[in-house]
Design an enzyme around this catalytic site. Structure first.
Site, PDB file in Angstrom:
ATOM      1  N   SER A   1       0.823  -1.213   0.000  1.00  0.00           N
ATOM      2  CA  SER A   1       0.000   0.000   0.000  1.00  0.00           C
ATOM      3  C   SER A   1       0.861   1.270   0.000  1.00  0.00           C
ATOM      4  O   SER A   1       0.501   2.261  -0.640  1.00  0.00           O
ATOM      5  CB  SER A   1      -0.950  -0.014   1.198  1.00  0.00           C
ATOM      6  OG  SER A   1      -0.227  -0.141   2.399  1.00  0.00           O
TER       7      SER A   1
ATOM      8  N   GLU B   1      11.258  -8.578  -4.674  1.00  0.00           N
ATOM      9  CA  GLU B   1      11.673  -7.336  -3.995  1.00  0.00           C
ATOM     10  C   GLU B   1      13.153  -7.401  -3.613  1.00  0.00           C
ATOM     11  O   GLU B   1      13.879  -6.409  -3.748  1.00  0.00           O
ATOM     12  CB  GLU B   1      10.816  -7.110  -2.743  1.00  0.00           C
ATOM     13  CG  GLU B   1       9.392  -6.709  -3.076  1.00  0.00           C
ATOM     14  CD  GLU B   1       8.477  -6.637  -1.862  1.00  0.00           C
ATOM     15  OE1 GLU B   1       7.497  -5.885  -1.923  1.00  0.00           O
ATOM     16  OE2 GLU B   1       8.727  -7.331  -0.859  1.00  0.00           O
TER      17      GLU B   1
HETATM   18  C1  5RP Z   1       5.317  -6.782   0.116  1.00  0.00           C
HETATM   19  C2  5RP Z   1       6.084  -5.999   1.117  1.00  0.00           C
HETATM   20  C3  5RP Z   1       5.533  -4.672   1.495  1.00  0.00           C
HETATM   21  O1  5RP Z   1       6.472  -3.700   1.195  1.00  0.00           O
HETATM   22  C4  5RP Z   1       5.252  -4.676   2.968  1.00  0.00           C
HETATM   23  O2  5RP Z   1       4.346  -5.743   3.231  1.00  0.00           O
HETATM   24  C5  5RP Z   1       4.649  -3.348   3.437  1.00  0.00           C
HETATM   25  O3  5RP Z   1       3.390  -3.187   2.875  1.00  0.00           O
HETATM   26  P1  5RP Z   1       2.488  -1.929   3.220  1.00  0.00           P
HETATM   27  O4  5RP Z   1       3.162  -0.731   2.652  1.00  0.00           O
HETATM   28  O5  5RP Z   1       1.165  -2.247   2.565  1.00  0.00           O
HETATM   29  O6  5RP Z   1       2.363  -1.867   4.734  1.00  0.00           O
HETATM   30  O7  5RP Z   1       7.105  -6.391   1.611  1.00  0.00           O
HETATM   31  O8  5RP Z   1       5.877  -8.050  -0.091  1.00  0.00           O
END
Ligand code: 5RP
Length: 263
Positions: free
Chosen positions: A35, A111
């Site tokens: 998000s 990532e």
């Molecule tokens: C996805 C990730 C996201 O960066 C992490 O979960 C943070 O998400 P958000 O910004 O929705 O809190 O690692 O694999």
């Protein structure tokens, strides 16, 4: 701070927008998932269109690729880009050394590949993501589907040898079936409560056959931009030791997606 935005979305939006200020014309940029990263994609698309920048992005998930393409950004593969100037991504937790837990959104493998293939990684986060010690957020571990139960047992066995407080391992589900990543793998969530030695933990986990990658990012993140609900942002750079604070005044996000919180 913004009429239509909750404090948490304001925090994510200001962190994302501040980080996008580091994107320059001609750059190849890794685009994170989640998000907060979705706010970054929107802010980047606005900047590219307003300033006529020529940049290419490498997306860390199908979800981000779709959003970025819809926003008019040019997405290429990492094989085409080869190496990136900058990656901007969210995190589930970060500590004082800018070690991270990532993978809450299931995209940790790509990532990590994308962030590692970048000169610089900037993490964008709301203040609640900062911790003294990593581990309250369950650590995601991507495993291949073949023999995943045996891989889970092997993980449980090595956890006994690691300096962690919890040992429960759960298979991530999507409704009634195991969650499947963009690469066709499953995710085991490790409920460790506290990870005293992230470097040792990542090394040991990645030696287990069947483990593809884990969500600990150690020595990968260079800087973090932390947003607050009142529009304050703080940037900490681990390489220079510099800390900068600003208060950001952003225009109302009129057509900013109202459902970003669930992205
Ligand atoms: C996805 C990730 C996201 O960066 C992490 O979960 C943070 O998400 P958000 O910004 O929705 O809190 O690692 O694999």
């Amino acid at each position: 701070m913004y009429e239509d935005l909750s404090p948490i979305d304001t925090a994510k939006r200001v962190a994302a927008t501040r980080a996008v200020a580091f994107v320059e014309n001609g750059m190849k940029v890794g685009l994170g998932t989640g998000s907060t990263a979705a706010w970054m994609v929107k802010a980047l698309a606005d900047k590219v269109h307003d300033k006529g920048l020529r940049i290419v992005g490498v997306a860390t998930s199908a979800q981000t690729a779709k959003l970025a393409t819809e926003m008019g950004l040019t997405i290429v593969s990492l094989n085409d880009a080869k190496w990136l100037d900058l990656t901007i991504d969210g995190a589930d937790e970060f500590d004082g050394n800018l070690s991270l837990i990532k993978g809450g959104g299931g995209a940790l493998l790509i990532e990590k590949i994308v962030a590692t293939a970048s000169d610089r990684m900037i993490v964008i986060a709301d203040a609640a993501k900062e911790v003294n010690k990593l581990g309250a957020f369950p650590l995601p571990v991507e495993v291949i589907p073949f023999g995943w139960q045996t891989t889970k047992t092997l993980i449980e066995q090595v956890l006994v040898t690691l300096d962690v407080l919890g040992s429960e391992v759960t298979l991530r589900m999507s409704g009634d079936t195991p969650y499947v990543t963009d690469e066709g793998n499953h995710i085991l969530d490790l409920h460790l409560r506290q990870i005293t030695n992230p470097r040792q933990t990542t090394t040991v986990l990645n030696q287990i056959p069947g483990v593809v990658e884990n969500g600990l990012f150690v020595d990968i993140c260079d800087a973090v931009v932390i947003g607050q609900g009142d529009g304050t942002v703080e940037m900490r750079d681990i390489s220079t030791g510099k800390v900068q604070s600003d208060k950001m005044i952003l225009s109302d996000p009129k057509n900013a997606f109202s459902d970003l919180g669930n992205t």
